[in-house]
Design an enzyme around this catalytic site. Structure first.
Site, PDB file in Angstrom:
ATOM      1  N   GLY A   1      18.026  59.334  31.266  1.00  0.00           N
ATOM      2  CA  GLY A   1      18.105  57.899  31.553  1.00  0.00           C
ATOM      3  C   GLY A   1      18.129  57.695  33.062  1.00  0.00           C
ATOM      4  O   GLY A   1      18.636  56.693  33.564  1.00  0.00           O
TER       5      GLY A   1
ATOM      6  N   ARG B   1      19.773  51.767  35.170  1.00  0.00           N
ATOM      7  CA  ARG B   1      20.721  51.276  36.186  1.00  0.00           C
ATOM      8  C   ARG B   1      21.860  52.259  36.411  1.00  0.00           C
ATOM      9  O   ARG B   1      22.196  52.575  37.550  1.00  0.00           O
ATOM     10  CB  ARG B   1      21.264  49.900  35.742  1.00  0.00           C
ATOM     11  CG  ARG B   1      20.225  48.805  35.900  1.00  0.00           C
ATOM     12  CD  ARG B   1      20.563  47.601  35.099  1.00  0.00           C
ATOM     13  NE  ARG B   1      20.459  47.883  33.665  1.00  0.00           N
ATOM     14  CZ  ARG B   1      20.477  46.974  32.704  1.00  0.00           C
ATOM     15  NH1 ARG B   1      20.647  45.706  33.015  1.00  0.00           N
ATOM     16  NH2 ARG B   1      20.368  47.308  31.445  1.00  0.00           N
TER      17      ARG B   1
ATOM     18  N   GLY C   1      27.792  58.668  28.654  1.00  0.00           N
ATOM     19  CA  GLY C   1      28.305  57.348  29.018  1.00  0.00           C
ATOM     20  C   GLY C   1      27.748  56.273  28.112  1.00  0.00           C
ATOM     21  O   GLY C   1      28.301  55.167  28.044  1.00  0.00           O
TER      22      GLY C   1
ATOM     23  N   ALA D   1      32.502  59.138  26.878  1.00  0.00           N
ATOM     24  CA  ALA D   1      33.432  58.229  27.549  1.00  0.00           C
ATOM     25  C   ALA D   1      32.824  56.829  27.599  1.00  0.00           C
ATOM     26  O   ALA D   1      31.922  56.581  28.391  1.00  0.00           O
ATOM     27  CB  ALA D   1      33.737  58.730  28.960  1.00  0.00           C
TER      28      ALA D   1
ATOM     29  N   ASN E   1      33.929  54.374  28.877  1.00  0.00           N
ATOM     30  CA  ASN E   1      34.173  53.772  30.190  1.00  0.00           C
ATOM     31  C   ASN E   1      34.683  54.832  31.157  1.00  0.00           C
ATOM     32  O   ASN E   1      35.704  55.453  30.917  1.00  0.00           O
ATOM     33  CB  ASN E   1      35.201  52.644  30.062  1.00  0.00           C
ATOM     34  CG  ASN E   1      35.136  51.733  31.253  1.00  0.00           C
ATOM     35  OD1 ASN E   1      34.979  52.187  32.389  1.00  0.00           O
ATOM     36  ND2 ASN E   1      35.228  50.446  31.011  1.00  0.00           N
TER      37      ASN E   1
ATOM     38  N   HIS F   1      30.246  40.757  29.353  1.00  0.00           N
ATOM     39  CA  HIS F   1      29.242  41.608  29.998  1.00  0.00           C
ATOM     40  C   HIS F   1      27.977  40.796  30.245  1.00  0.00           C
ATOM     41  O   HIS F   1      27.838  39.676  29.748  1.00  0.00           O
ATOM     42  CB  HIS F   1      28.904  42.816  29.112  1.00  0.00           C
ATOM     43  CG  HIS F   1      29.943  43.890  29.152  1.00  0.00           C
ATOM     44  ND1 HIS F   1      31.077  43.859  28.385  1.00  0.00           N
ATOM     45  CD2 HIS F   1      30.015  45.036  29.891  1.00  0.00           C
ATOM     46  CE1 HIS F   1      31.817  44.932  28.642  1.00  0.00           C
ATOM     47  NE2 HIS F   1      31.205  45.667  29.557  1.00  0.00           N
TER      48      HIS F   1
ATOM     49  N   LYS G   1      23.060  43.213  27.545  1.00  0.00           N
ATOM     50  CA  LYS G   1      23.737  44.331  26.867  1.00  0.00           C
ATOM     51  C   LYS G   1      23.365  44.344  25.388  1.00  0.00           C
ATOM     52  O   LYS G   1      23.319  43.304  24.739  1.00  0.00           O
ATOM     53  CB  LYS G   1      25.255  44.197  27.039  1.00  0.00           C
ATOM     54  CG  LYS G   1      26.021  45.372  26.464  1.00  0.00           C
ATOM     55  CD  LYS G   1      27.480  45.328  26.878  1.00  0.00           C
ATOM     56  CE  LYS G   1      28.296  46.406  26.201  1.00  0.00           C
ATOM     57  NZ  LYS G   1      27.796  47.758  26.440  1.00  0.00           N
TER      58      LYS G   1
ATOM     59  N   GLY H   1      31.794  49.251  24.067  1.00  0.00           N
ATOM     60  CA  GLY H   1      32.475  50.508  23.752  1.00  0.00           C
ATOM     61  C   GLY H   1      33.904  50.491  24.279  1.00  0.00           C
ATOM     62  O   GLY H   1      34.819  51.023  23.646  1.00  0.00           O
TER      63      GLY H   1
HETATM   64  P1  NAD Z   1      19.304  50.764  31.341  1.00  0.00           P
HETATM   65  O1  NAD Z   1      18.519  50.058  30.286  1.00  0.00           O
HETATM   66  O2  NAD Z   1      19.230  50.275  32.740  1.00  0.00           O
HETATM   67  O3  NAD Z   1      18.869  52.300  31.371  1.00  0.00           O
HETATM   68  C1  NAD Z   1      18.609  53.064  30.243  1.00  0.00           C
HETATM   69  C2  NAD Z   1      17.505  54.050  30.633  1.00  0.00           C
HETATM   70  O4  NAD Z   1      17.405  55.020  29.611  1.00  0.00           O
HETATM   71  C3  NAD Z   1      16.121  53.392  30.772  1.00  0.00           C
HETATM   72  O5  NAD Z   1      15.578  53.736  32.039  1.00  0.00           O
HETATM   73  C4  NAD Z   1      15.312  53.996  29.614  1.00  0.00           C
HETATM   74  O6  NAD Z   1      13.930  54.205  29.950  1.00  0.00           O
HETATM   75  C5  NAD Z   1      16.018  55.317  29.424  1.00  0.00           C
HETATM   76  N1  NAD Z   1      15.886  55.914  28.083  1.00  0.00           N
HETATM   77  C6  NAD Z   1      16.081  55.330  26.883  1.00  0.00           C
HETATM   78  N2  NAD Z   1      15.908  56.223  25.895  1.00  0.00           N
HETATM   79  C7  NAD Z   1      15.594  57.399  26.487  1.00  0.00           C
HETATM   80  C8  NAD Z   1      15.309  58.707  26.000  1.00  0.00           C
HETATM   81  N3  NAD Z   1      15.314  58.976  24.701  1.00  0.00           N
HETATM   82  N4  NAD Z   1      15.018  59.655  26.906  1.00  0.00           N
HETATM   83  C9  NAD Z   1      15.025  59.407  28.225  1.00  0.00           C
HETATM   84  N5  NAD Z   1      15.298  58.195  28.750  1.00  0.00           N
HETATM   85  C10 NAD Z   1      15.587  57.207  27.887  1.00  0.00           C
HETATM   86  O7  NAD Z   1      20.816  50.806  30.815  1.00  0.00           O
HETATM   87  P2  NAD Z   1      22.156  50.986  31.664  1.00  0.00           P
HETATM   88  O8  NAD Z   1      22.662  49.688  32.147  1.00  0.00           O
HETATM   89  O9  NAD Z   1      21.959  52.096  32.650  1.00  0.00           O
HETATM   90  O10 NAD Z   1      23.175  51.451  30.518  1.00  0.00           O
HETATM   91  C11 NAD Z   1      22.932  52.629  29.747  1.00  0.00           C
HETATM   92  C12 NAD Z   1      24.072  52.843  28.761  1.00  0.00           C
HETATM   93  O11 NAD Z   1      25.285  53.107  29.468  1.00  0.00           O
HETATM   94  C13 NAD Z   1      24.392  51.649  27.845  1.00  0.00           C
HETATM   95  O12 NAD Z   1      24.722  52.122  26.550  1.00  0.00           O
HETATM   96  C14 NAD Z   1      25.617  51.024  28.493  1.00  0.00           C
HETATM   97  O13 NAD Z   1      26.430  50.335  27.549  1.00  0.00           O
HETATM   98  C15 NAD Z   1      26.317  52.273  28.985  1.00  0.00           C
HETATM   99  N6  NAD Z   1      27.299  52.087  30.072  1.00  0.00           N
HETATM  100  C16 NAD Z   1      28.376  52.929  30.043  1.00  0.00           C
HETATM  101  C17 NAD Z   1      29.292  52.905  31.072  1.00  0.00           C
HETATM  102  C18 NAD Z   1      30.454  53.875  31.040  1.00  0.00           C
HETATM  103  O14 NAD Z   1      31.312  53.853  31.933  1.00  0.00           O
HETATM  104  N7  NAD Z   1      30.509  54.761  30.050  1.00  0.00           N
HETATM  105  C19 NAD Z   1      29.129  52.028  32.147  1.00  0.00           C
HETATM  106  C20 NAD Z   1      28.018  51.178  32.145  1.00  0.00           C
HETATM  107  C21 NAD Z   1      27.094  51.241  31.117  1.00  0.00           C
END
Ligand code: NAD
Length: 267
Positions: free
Chosen positions: A11, A15, A100, A126, A128, A156, A160, A166
């Site tokens: 990913g 972002r 994440g 995790a 968060n 959010h 989302k 989560g």
């Molecule tokens: P985003 O849409 O900006 O990025 C996701 C990326 O994953 C995209 O670039 C997409 O092309 C890529 N992707 C999707 N499936 C894929 C695969 N099978 N192989 C390779 N790449 C793939 O999303 P984001 O804002 O970065 O958020 C991602 C996740 O993280 C969400 O589930 C969000 O809820 C979670 N999140 C968690 C935390 C934390 O602290 N744990 C914090 C923020 C966001």
């Protein structure tokens, strides 16, 4: 200094993924083994995040990348639909998952724990990684012992995918561990607009607000005799998660089995 931990970022074009790529490239204790994304393929990972070229070109084939680059750890910030399959692949190849991405079910978490133990590797899911948010959850769990009447409101950005967040689910689970079971509110309550009272979880309600302009907020509200207690956390940018991601990468090298929740690492 010991060898840097070799990290695969899945990913990497997203972002959160871009922040992780930056963290790994700028930290001497970490090394970017490979970077994967469905949509940013062919681009140098360093250039993508505004740093000098890293020599790591973003690709799409996760399994091939694991075989060719042999990372120690996979950090996954993708989508709830992709992350489970990615985690299965990582464990299959002995790559420790640090996840994440939110949206894993309790059954999936149980299964992944079993697989990590079989493979004798550590893993972390995790919802968060923000240390402030973890403290908010811990304080909420503690307060629920004394204030069993509680509701959670999480807010959010409007893009989302999953609701509730989560973090809200994890908070609710931690509250349930501390609070005596109680079905709150008026038993004759009726919703005149469906969903007005939010999602029902073990006797209390969780509300998900989705609005543009917001990053991530959560408020846990407790009501008692003549008083309310509000515990609130606001995140303003994604960099807030990165110190936690680094601790997660280091920790999974040290134990066997899957840990669910970064709170396990905060006393
Ligand atoms: P985003 O849409 O900006 O990025 C996701 C990326 O994953 C995209 O670039 C997409 O092309 C890529 N992707 C999707 N499936 C894929 C695969 N099978 N192989 C390779 N790449 C793939 O999303 P984001 O804002 O970065 O958020 C991602 C996740 O993280 C969400 O589930 C969000 O809820 C979670 N999140 C968690 C935390 C934390 O602290 N744990 C914090 C923020 C966001």
């Amino acid at each position: 200094m010991s060898n840097p931990i070799r990290v695969a970022v899945v990913g990497a074009g997203g972002r959160m993924g871009r922040e992780v790529v930056k963290l790994v490239l700028e930290d001497q204790e970490l090394e970017l083994a490979t970077a994967l994304d469905r949509s940013a393929g062919g681009i140098d990972a360093g250039i993508l995040v505004g740093l000098p070229a890293s020599g790591v070109i973003i690709t799409e084939d996760i399994e091939l990348a694991f075989v060719e680059h042999k990372p120690d750890v996979m950090v996954d910030f993708t989508t709830p639909q992709s992350a489970y399959a990615n985690t299965l692949l990582a464990i299959k190849h002995g790559v420790r998952p640090v996840i994440g991405t939110t949206g894993f079910t309790p059954e999936q978490i149980k299964e992944l724990d079993k697989l990590c133990i079989e493979k004798e590797i550590g893993g972390l899911i995790a919802p968060n990684f923000s240390i402030g948010a973890i403290l908010m959850m811990k304080f909420a769990a503690q307060a629920s012992k004394y204030f069993p009447h509680v509701e959670i409101i999480e807010t959010h950005g409007d893009q989302k995918l999953d609701a509730p967040s989560g973090t809200a689910i994890k908070t609710a689970e931690m509250i349930v561990e501390n609070r005596e079971e109680l079905r709150q509110g008026n038993p004759n309550e009726e919703e005149t607009i469906e969903g007005a009272r939010g999602g029902y979880y073990n006797g209390f309600r969780i509300h998900s607000v989705r609005l543009p302009g917001v990053f991530a907020q959560q408020e846990v509200i407790f009501g008692g005799y003549g008083q309310t207690l509000k515990i609130r956390h606001d995140s303003y940018e994604r960099a807030a998660y990165m110190p936690g991601v680094k601790v997660g990468i280091q920790k999974v090298m040290e134990y066997t089995g899957l840990v669910y929740g970064f709170d396990q690492f905060i006393e």
